[in-house]
Design a protein around this motif. Structure first.
Motif, PDB file in Angstrom:
ATOM      1  N   LEU A  17       0.977  -1.475   0.428  1.00  0.00           N
ATOM      2  CA  LEU A  17      -0.069  -0.556  -0.248  1.00  0.00           C
ATOM      3  C   LEU A  17       1.142   1.356   0.120  1.00  0.00           C
ATOM      4  O   LEU A  17       2.123   1.841   0.888  1.00  0.00           O
ATOM      5  CB  LEU A  17      -0.735  -0.090   1.432  1.00  0.00           C
ATOM      6  CG  LEU A  17      -1.341  -1.069   1.543  1.00  0.00           C
ATOM      7  CD1 LEU A  17      -2.808  -0.876   2.730  1.00  0.00           C
ATOM      8  CD2 LEU A  17      -3.358  -0.987   0.689  1.00  0.00           C
ATOM      9  N   LYS A  45      -2.428   6.099   2.492  1.00  0.00           N
ATOM     10  CA  LYS A  45      -3.722   5.778   1.742  1.00  0.00           C
ATOM     11  C   LYS A  45      -5.668   5.190   2.818  1.00  0.00           C
ATOM     12  O   LYS A  45      -4.946   5.009   4.215  1.00  0.00           O
ATOM     13  CB  LYS A  45      -3.545   4.295   2.035  1.00  0.00           C
ATOM     14  CG  LYS A  45      -4.288   3.126   0.837  1.00  0.00           C
ATOM     15  CD  LYS A  45      -4.399   3.312   0.036  1.00  0.00           C
ATOM     16  CE  LYS A  45      -5.445   2.794  -1.341  1.00  0.00           C
ATOM     17  NZ  LYS A  45      -4.810   2.459  -2.991  1.00  0.00           N
ATOM     18  N   ASP A  61       2.268  -2.546   5.315  1.00  0.00           N
ATOM     19  CA  ASP A  61       0.884  -2.257   4.750  1.00  0.00           C
ATOM     20  C   ASP A  61       0.516  -2.518   5.981  1.00  0.00           C
ATOM     21  O   ASP A  61      -0.914  -1.854   6.618  1.00  0.00           O
ATOM     22  CB  ASP A  61       0.813  -3.593   4.223  1.00  0.00           C
ATOM     23  CG  ASP A  61       0.740  -3.810   3.085  1.00  0.00           C
ATOM     24  OD1 ASP A  61       0.845  -2.453   2.280  1.00  0.00           O
ATOM     25  OD2 ASP A  61       0.668  -4.492   2.421  1.00  0.00           O
TER      26      ASP A  61
END
Length: 270
Positions: free
Chosen positions: A70, A74, A189
């Protein structure tokens, strides 16, 4: 036993497909999703088939993980847009069932892409994390920076269970789990996901949800307690609320028959 397969949708999204029912049901997992490498082995497909077996006669169930790697910053809304691409290009309009953080993403998916969501199930989730839980979740974020995955799992387990597992699972996760549980494919992530969850506040947006919605959670959930569940259901125009007495954040595990019956009644009534 539901027939199953696993792979990658759009070459980005790890997924498991279960059953061959006529209606698609898309499940969006919670904040622990980044804590494994994204590959669903045959055993995992088998176990998920057993777990969702009550749904697979009438539904084709898709459990869809988020991409690995990611981008920093995000947001929940960004993740919702990503899932919209999957629905548009691979599955079509579906019933969407979000669990915990996955429920936050599901809310935004229904807000931003209403034609893709037929019915919406928000399981153990709401428009925001309870204020009293933010420090605990922020500690998980800090643990992610240290790659202490067992501590994160132990903290989540402590908030999930209302039975004997509440005493046993956190210590087992922090000890034996250090050698047996999977680790993230991309460590960042984990903290990017937790940061997105901490930043999320859907109170101003969920009024735009047009899909019939079920908000279901536990009476003693420390992350999304009844006050948050009620706030969420009241803000969505066509929503109903079901609070499971005695359950914590793991209501879908500890009170699985009740949890499933209520979701099936909701979906089958539409």
């Amino acid at each position: 036993m539901a027939r199953g397969e696993s792979g990658w949708l759009l070459d980005e999204f790890p997924y498991v497909r279960l059953g061959d029912g006529s209606r698609p049901l898309v499940v969006l997992p919670g904040a622990t999703d980044p804590l494994f490498d994204g590959n669903y082995p045959r055993l995992a497909v088998h176990l998920l088939g057993r777990y969702y077996h009550r749904f697979t006669d009438d539904y084709t169930v898709y459990v869809i993980s988020r991409p690995r790697g990611l981008e920093a910053g995000k947001t929940i809304r960004d993740m919702a847009d990503d899932y919209a691409r999957v629905l548009e290009e691979e599955i079509g309009t579906a019933a969407v069932w979000g669990l915990s953080m996955g429920g936050c993403i599901a809310q935004q998916l229904a807000v931003e892409h209403p034609t893709l969501v037929d019915e919406l199930v928000l399981g153990v989730t709401g428009t925001r994390i309870a204020e009293g839980a933010r420090e605990r979740v922020d500690e998980m974020r800090r643990r992610a920076y240290d790659h202490d995955w067992q501590a994160i799992r132990a903290a989540i387990a402590a908030g999930m269970f209302s039975d004997w597992r509440r005493m046993v699972y956190p210590s087992m996760t922090a000890s034996v789990g250090r050698f047996t549980l999977p680790t993230p494919a991309v460590p960042s992530d984990a903290w990017i996901s937790i940061e997105a969850l901490l930043d999320y506040d859907g109170r101003r947006s969920v009024g735009g949800i047009r899909a019939p919605t079920l908000v279901i959670g536990g009476e003693n959930d420390p992350f999304f307690p009844p006050a948050i569940l009620e706030e969420t259901a009241e803000a969505i125009p066509d929503a109903e609320l079901h609070v499971i007495q005695g359950a914590r954040h793991g209501a879908f595990h500890t009170h699985k028959p009740t949890f499933e019956r209520r979701i099936l009644a909701f979906l089958d009534g539409r």
